[in-house]
Scaffold this motif. Structure first.
Motif, PDB file in Angstrom:
ATOM      1  N   LEU A 165     -19.365 -18.315   4.382  1.00 48.06           N
ATOM      2  CA  LEU A 165     -19.037 -19.652   4.890  1.00 48.06           C
ATOM      3  C   LEU A 165     -18.789 -19.606   6.393  1.00 48.06           C
ATOM      4  N   VAL A 166     -18.073 -18.595   6.857  1.00 46.55           N
ATOM      5  CA  VAL A 166     -17.817 -18.466   8.294  1.00 46.55           C
ATOM      6  C   VAL A 166     -19.135 -18.297   9.054  1.00 46.55           C
ATOM      7  N   ALA A 167     -20.010 -17.447   8.532  1.00 44.82           N
ATOM      8  CA  ALA A 167     -21.301 -17.241   9.189  1.00 44.82           C
ATOM      9  C   ALA A 167     -22.096 -18.542   9.244  1.00 44.82           C
ATOM     10  N   LEU A 168     -22.072 -19.298   8.144  1.00 45.90           N
ATOM     11  CA  LEU A 168     -22.820 -20.557   8.117  1.00 45.90           C
ATOM     12  C   LEU A 168     -22.283 -21.530   9.157  1.00 45.90           C
ATOM     13  N   VAL A 169     -20.973 -21.685   9.209  1.00 47.88           N
ATOM     14  CA  VAL A 169     -20.397 -22.661  10.142  1.00 47.88           C
ATOM     15  C   VAL A 169     -20.650 -22.232  11.597  1.00 47.88           C
ATOM     16  N   LEU A 222     -26.654 -14.138   7.123  1.00 46.75           N
ATOM     17  CA  LEU A 222     -27.087 -15.068   6.078  1.00 46.75           C
ATOM     18  C   LEU A 222     -28.560 -14.814   5.815  1.00 46.75           C
ATOM     19  N   ASP A 223     -29.019 -15.262   4.661  1.00 47.30           N
ATOM     20  CA  ASP A 223     -30.441 -15.159   4.361  1.00 47.30           C
ATOM     21  C   ASP A 223     -31.242 -15.954   5.400  1.00 47.30           C
ATOM     22  N   ALA A 224     -32.334 -15.352   5.870  1.00 45.07           N
ATOM     23  CA  ALA A 224     -33.122 -15.998   6.923  1.00 45.07           C
ATOM     24  C   ALA A 224     -33.655 -17.358   6.490  1.00 45.07           C
ATOM     25  N   SER A 225     -33.968 -17.509   5.210  1.00 44.52           N
ATOM     26  CA  SER A 225     -34.491 -18.801   4.753  1.00 44.52           C
ATOM     27  C   SER A 225     -33.422 -19.888   4.856  1.00 44.52           C
ATOM     28  N   ILE A 226     -32.171 -19.522   4.638  1.00 46.85           N
ATOM     29  CA  ILE A 226     -31.072 -20.489   4.797  1.00 46.85           C
ATOM     30  C   ILE A 226     -30.887 -20.838   6.264  1.00 46.85           C
ATOM     31  N   CYS A 281     -25.770 -25.153   1.172  1.00 43.71           N
ATOM     32  CA  CYS A 281     -25.697 -24.941   2.624  1.00 43.71           C
ATOM     33  C   CYS A 281     -26.284 -26.142   3.371  1.00 43.71           C
ATOM     34  N   LEU A 282     -27.359 -26.694   2.836  1.00 51.30           N
ATOM     35  CA  LEU A 282     -27.965 -27.864   3.482  1.00 51.30           C
ATOM     36  C   LEU A 282     -27.038 -29.075   3.429  1.00 51.30           C
TER      37      LEU A 282
END
Lengths: 54, 142
Positions: free
Chosen positions: B113-117, B44-48, B82-83
């Motif tokens: 989405l998988v990476a975020l979760v 994911l983007d580092a800022s996210i 994402c937030l």
């Protein structure tokens, strides 16, 4: 790994993360100070408290 | 805040998190390898990642959490959606709606989405780890 429920889950969409997660998760279950029975009870209790259907 | 664990000595160049988790060195090595992959492989983007980690700490009222608002300028941006999902993940994952998921997928795809979760699970779990063991804040092993 073919029958592994985790490896066959959506986590497989991120294979680099999955590979590392499986190492960590495997260590958690196969090593350590906490006996296996206690870990399993904690896992089940956690699933119940969080109403996890999996 | 300093951990109440009596066996912990923080060596020079170490964080308290390193010292505490280092009581289980095999697990700590595997954890660092897992946690860092989100940045090293740019899942994911580092800022996210950074914003979601900071927001998790706020929602969990973690020691050292930023008191500044953490929000995206554009409410339709990838960061914003994402937030939204991150906040709901921490408060009650059963409350994550299809709309929240689809908004993330629209920006990042299913793999995103998988990476975020996965990342949220790490941030949420290890913020709780730090809170319970009274470990001083650290910005991760990157």
């Amino acid at each position: 790994m073919a029958d592994d429920a985790i490896a066959n889950s959506p986590l497989a969409l991120q294979p680099e993360a999955l590979q590392r997660f499986l190492v960590l998760y495997g260590l958690l279950w196969s090593h350590g100070e906490v006996d296996h029975t206690a870990k399993e009870i904690a896992r089940l209790r956690n699933a119940r408290i969080t109403d996890c259907g999996y | 805040m300093t951990t109440w664990l009596p066996e912990v000595t923080v060596a020079e160049g170490q964080t308290e998190f390193d010292a505490v988790f280092g009581l289980r060195p095999d697990l700590f090595d595997a954890y660092r390898d897992f946690e860092s992959v989100f940045w090293t492989h740019e899942l994911l983007d580092a800022s996210i990642l950074d914003a979601c980690r900071a927001r998790c700490a706020q929602v969990l009222r973690a020691e050292g959490a930023s008191t500044d608002p953490i929000a995206a300028d554009d409410p339709t941006s990838a960061l914003a959606v994402c937030l939204v999902l991150a906040e709901q993940f921490v408060m009650d994952p059963h409350g994550v709606t299809a709309e929240m998921r689809e908004a993330v997928v629209a920006h990042l795809g299913d793999a995103g989405l998988v990476a975020l979760v996965e990342a949220l699970a790490v941030f949420d779990g290890f913020t709780r780890f730090r809170t319970i063991l009274a470990v001083e804040p650290a910005n991760g092993p990157r």
